[in-house]
Design a protein around this motif. Structure first.
Motif, PDB file in Angstrom:
ATOM      1  N   ASP A  39      25.203  28.912  15.897  1.00  0.00           N
ATOM      2  CA  ASP A  39      23.971  27.441  16.023  1.00  0.00           C
ATOM      3  C   ASP A  39      24.469  27.560  17.422  1.00  0.00           C
ATOM      4  O   ASP A  39      22.858  27.164  18.130  1.00  0.00           O
ATOM      5  CB  ASP A  39      24.337  26.557  15.193  1.00  0.00           C
ATOM      6  N   ASN A  41      25.194  29.942  19.637  1.00  0.00           N
ATOM      7  CA  ASN A  41      24.654  31.176  20.002  1.00  0.00           C
ATOM      8  C   ASN A  41      23.197  31.034  19.777  1.00  0.00           C
ATOM      9  O   ASN A  41      22.710  31.956  20.791  1.00  0.00           O
ATOM     10  CB  ASN A  41      25.737  32.313  19.006  1.00  0.00           C
ATOM     11  N   ALA A  42      22.615  31.215  18.353  1.00  0.00           N
ATOM     12  CA  ALA A  42      20.980  31.347  18.617  1.00  0.00           C
ATOM     13  C   ALA A  42      20.448  30.131  19.154  1.00  0.00           C
ATOM     14  O   ALA A  42      19.439  30.786  19.808  1.00  0.00           O
ATOM     15  CB  ALA A  42      20.903  30.798  16.565  1.00  0.00           C
ATOM     16  N   PHE A  43      21.364  28.764  19.640  1.00  0.00           N
ATOM     17  CA  PHE A  43      20.372  28.035  21.017  1.00  0.00           C
ATOM     18  C   PHE A  43      20.276  28.741  21.997  1.00  0.00           C
ATOM     19  O   PHE A  43      19.116  28.815  22.993  1.00  0.00           O
ATOM     20  CB  PHE A  43      21.355  26.818  20.951  1.00  0.00           C
ATOM     21  N   GLU A  45      20.787  31.966  23.008  1.00  0.00           N
ATOM     22  CA  GLU A  45      19.290  33.237  22.536  1.00  0.00           C
ATOM     23  C   GLU A  45      18.441  32.268  22.900  1.00  0.00           C
ATOM     24  O   GLU A  45      17.627  33.225  23.785  1.00  0.00           O
ATOM     25  CB  GLU A  45      19.818  33.955  21.361  1.00  0.00           C
ATOM     26  N   LYS A  46      17.743  31.643  22.013  1.00  0.00           N
ATOM     27  CA  LYS A  46      16.562  31.243  22.449  1.00  0.00           C
ATOM     28  C   LYS A  46      16.085  30.394  23.296  1.00  0.00           C
ATOM     29  O   LYS A  46      14.704  30.162  24.162  1.00  0.00           O
ATOM     30  CB  LYS A  46      15.918  29.864  20.884  1.00  0.00           C
ATOM     31  N   HIS A  47      17.094  29.505  24.389  1.00  0.00           N
ATOM     32  CA  HIS A  47      16.784  28.162  25.394  1.00  0.00           C
ATOM     33  C   HIS A  47      17.438  28.343  26.301  1.00  0.00           C
ATOM     34  O   HIS A  47      17.043  28.120  27.797  1.00  0.00           O
ATOM     35  CB  HIS A  47      17.485  27.293  24.455  1.00  0.00           C
ATOM     36  N   GLU A  51      20.419  25.346  29.159  1.00  0.00           N
ATOM     37  CA  GLU A  51      19.464  24.168  28.491  1.00  0.00           C
ATOM     38  C   GLU A  51      21.330  24.046  27.533  1.00  0.00           C
ATOM     39  O   GLU A  51      21.288  22.709  27.498  1.00  0.00           O
ATOM     40  CB  GLU A  51      18.783  24.878  27.625  1.00  0.00           C
ATOM     41  N   ARG A  79      19.386  18.665  19.066  1.00  0.00           N
ATOM     42  CA  ARG A  79      18.210  17.681  18.654  1.00  0.00           C
ATOM     43  C   ARG A  79      18.680  16.020  18.387  1.00  0.00           C
ATOM     44  O   ARG A  79      17.325  15.515  19.456  1.00  0.00           O
ATOM     45  CB  ARG A  79      17.790  17.591  17.034  1.00  0.00           C
TER      46      ARG A  79
END
Length: 117
Positions: A39, A41-43, A45-47, A51, A79
């Motif tokens: 989770d 790493n995905a965050f 990657e996206k942001h 952030e 979130r």
């Protein structure tokens, strides 16, 4: 180890609490509620790392800038603020004499619990 308060993270946490973006969970729930490495790493990657850093109230200035190892005291799941993370962080900050972080977390907890006058 020098860990300083991340003021941008504190501002975001306060805004989230003010907006009601809070999970009012129990003290020991953070181990189950904390984001997984995948989770995180995905965050990132996206942001991006900047952030990601806003979800951590502490920054270890002896660690390399722009790495996950530099960031300490997470308080939420990307979130919402989790009460259990705030409690856990406050305890750890006090244990290691990170007074500014401990005080920030204590204030967040008071806001979450409605104890602030």
């Amino acid at each position: 180890m020098t860990v300083r308060l991340n003021k941008d993270a504190l501002a975001l946490a306060r805004k989230l609490v003010q907006d009601g973006e809070v999970v009012r969970d129990e003290r020991d729930d953070w181990s189950e509620h904390a984001p997984s490495t995948a989770d995180e790493n995905a965050f990132i990657e996206k942001h991006g790392m900047a952030e990601f850093a806003k979800w951590h109230l502490g920054e270890d200035t002896h660690e390399t800038e722009g790495t996950k190892g530099r960031l300490k005291f997470p308080y939420g799941d990307f979130r919402r603020v989790h009460r259990c993370a705030v409690i856990s962080g406050e305890s750890r900050a006090g244990q290691y004499d990170h007074t500014s972080i401990e005080n920030a977390l204590r204030g967040l907890l008071a806001d979450i619990d409605g104890d602030r006058s």
